[in-house]
Design an enzyme around this catalytic site. Sequence first.
Site: not given
Ligand code: NAD
Length: 313
Positions: A8, A188, A192
Amino acid sequence: MKIAIAGAGAMGSRFGKMLQDSGQTVTLIDNWAAHVSQIQKHGLLVHTDGQEQIVKFEAFQPSELNFQQFDLIILFTKAMQMEGMLQDIQKAIGHNTKILVLANGIGNIETIEHFIPRKQIIAGVTVWSSELDGPGEITLTGTGSVTLQAVQPDDNNALFLQQLVTLMNNAKLNVTVSNSVIEAIWKKAAFNCVLNTYTSLISCNVGEFGAFSNRDFLIDNVLNEITSVAKAMKVPFNKQETLDLILSQFKPGQNGSHYASMYQDLSQNRLTEIDYLNGYIAKKGAEFHIPTPVNSLLTALIHCREELNQMQK
Ligand code: NAD
């Protein structure tokens, strides 16, 4: 439908918020203790276009889950965290639980398949975006859409998919079902592999990269190797469409001033998803005896930047 978001962070919280706003009850699962505790005590603080909103959620760390199982788990960790998350939430995954994965990178379906049968996996891509400002706080940026598909379509998951699309579209997530989601994932990822990786190594934004005199040479070398690996793996990949998408970013008024997420990860001393981008191409190239010197070198250089960050900590 009993829905959990596993991971989350920026995106997971965004999707959770949009689903909850539409009337669904969503459970957030994350292992960042301060983040979970803040949401449990005060709710999630969401900034949108200068407005603030508090959204209340049920939120847990994986260890606090207490054997509840979900109909749908939206997996939103970074690609390299997915295996750890799936291990941590195994007891929340039942025989009928579907897992939706929209994270960036290639190889996520392979990771999830180690934990559940393919028929329970729905995969896709999204161009929504979001920022994690701190524990319990996100900023929503722009609008977006989702493209998804059941990894192994059958009659059972066709009905579920229909319900899922309706539910997500009620939350204004702009979902369309594709019959070539693997192609969309590769497109995509290839985008990247070029823009995230080069701009992170050169320390420039997308517009500056687009203005380099040798940019076409740099782009072509990455895309040619991806084309060869995709062909060996029998994955549909259209180099020209990917190139057009990349070039469209350099047009005035597009994303010129944008710094890629990998650049931001390195600037903030976080690990990158490189092993699921250029690193995946290099790994599969080795497996299929396709030379991938450019993607291998770029992967090694990004790992050097990650290690340098650790040394300088
Ligand atoms: P983020 O780092 O904000 O969120 C990931 C979350 O997962 C973190 O809160 C972390 O604490 C949690 N986490 C990780 N391992 C864990 C575990 N074992 N148990 C419980 N929680 C755990 O990442 P994000 O920016 O939300 O990105 C998520 C995915 O979406 C990535 O692949 C990213 O490339 C993709 N994405 C992100 C965006 C963006 O704008 N942020 C846009 C498109 C795609």
